[in-house]
Design a protein around this motif. Structure first.
Motif, PDB file in Angstrom:
ATOM      1  N   GLU A  11       9.194 -63.968  17.704  1.00  0.00           N
ATOM      2  CA  GLU A  11      10.138 -65.076  17.678  1.00  0.00           C
ATOM      3  C   GLU A  11       9.155 -66.189  16.460  1.00  0.00           C
ATOM      4  N   ASN A 172       7.747 -60.904  26.200  1.00  0.00           N
ATOM      5  CA  ASN A 172       6.342 -61.262  26.219  1.00  0.00           C
ATOM      6  C   ASN A 172       5.733 -60.619  27.612  1.00  0.00           C
ATOM      7  N   ASP A 187       1.435 -63.371  24.582  1.00  0.00           N
ATOM      8  CA  ASP A 187       2.045 -64.310  23.895  1.00  0.00           C
ATOM      9  C   ASP A 187       1.920 -66.037  24.739  1.00  0.00           C
TER      10      ASP A 187
HETATM   11 MG   LIG Z   1       6.506 -63.496  22.061  1.00  0.00          MG
END
Ligand SMILES: [Mg+2]
Ligand SMILES: Nc1ncnc2c1ncn2[C@@H]1O[C@H](COP(=O)(O)OP(=O)(O)O)[C@@H](O)[C@H]1O
Length: 244
Positions: A11, A172, A187
């Motif tokens: 993202e 994630n 992440d």
């Molecule tokens: Mg991510």
């Protein structure tokens, strides 16, 4: 990047590559401080009992930086089969409980800094409508921010500080597709000591929206079967204002 396979997805404004068992997350010069934060947090989490990706390299130049991490084996939460969702909720609940039980974390992410970030994103007109619900998209971001600011004293007076992931969305979290235990949290740019409701708010709304499932098994496994809905709502409204 020679020998590296470019990957789609993610993202953020970073590009992602894979070569064998190593992922590379690369950013332009303006993204370096943020990626460096992610590197430092990944290095710290790798020294705990929580499964995550190890940092194998960091390359920085005038063109930006690349963070190389080991590939976590398994399947990201957003790619799990529907029949695995219930089992994965149990595994996720246990992993988040363990994360929130960690101590001696050197990183802090106080609510004041998260609200300040939201104020900056809203002031710049940079809120991404894709992150808003249909209902919230009808409102001006400034109005959403005003609601957040009005609710802040309530959420802040009850906050329960813990080591949080900070962006606990399903992509994630990597799962072992056979045991459905978490094999890694990735992440980690927003990892730090914050209100544990930040993680609970994001995980439960993701389970609801992306898996079309009731998050009760996640909350039961985490050990908070009856969370404060008002605090969950507060963090769900604040989070989309912090990206942009
Ligand atoms: Mg991510
Ligand atoms: N070390 C890793 N091990 C396994 N999968 C990874 C790893 N790093 C990235 N990925 C995959 O790439 C996706 C995007 O990486 P991520 O670090 O989450 O970037 P973004 O900040 O853009 O969301 C993840 O959702 C995951 O599917």
């Amino acid at each position: 990047m020679k020998g590296w396979e470019p990957l789609k997805g993610g993202e953020s404004d970073t590009s992602l590559y894979r070569r064998g068992d190593v992922f590379a997350k690369c950013c332009p010069p303006e993204g370096v401080p943020e990626l460096r934060d992610e590197r430092d947090r990944a290095e710290w989490l790798a020294g705990t009992a929580i499964p995550s990706a190890a940092v194998v390299d960091w390359v920085e130049s005038a063109d930006g930086a690349c963070l190389m991490t080991t590939a976590v084996p398994g399947v990201p939460g957003d790619s799990l089969a529907v029949e695995d969702h219930a089992g994965a909720m149990a595994g996720l609940g246990r992993a988040v409980r363990e994360l929130h039980s960690l101590t001696d974390c050197p990183f802090e992410r106080p609510l004041a800094s998260v609200v300040a970030l939201a104020e900056d994103v809203v002031r710049r007109g940079a809120v991404n409508p894709a992150f808003l619900t249909d209902e919230w998209r009808k409102l001006e971001p400034a109005e959403l921010l005003a609601r957040v600011v009005a609710e802040r004293p309530y959420a802040e007076s009850l906050q329960e500080l813990a080591v949080c992931h900070g962006d606990l969305c399903l992509p994630n979290v990597i799962f072992d597709p056979s045991t459905l235990e978490v094999t890694g949290l990735i992440d980690l740019g927003r990892l730090g000591i914050s209100d544990r409701y930040i993680d609970l708010a994001l995980a439960t709304i993701q389970i609801h929206d992306e898996w079309s499932a009731d998050p009760a098994p996640f909350l039961a496994s985490y050990g908070l079967p009856d969370p404060d809905q008002r605090r969950l709502e507060f963090h769900r409204m604040l989070d989309p204002l912090t990206w942009g």
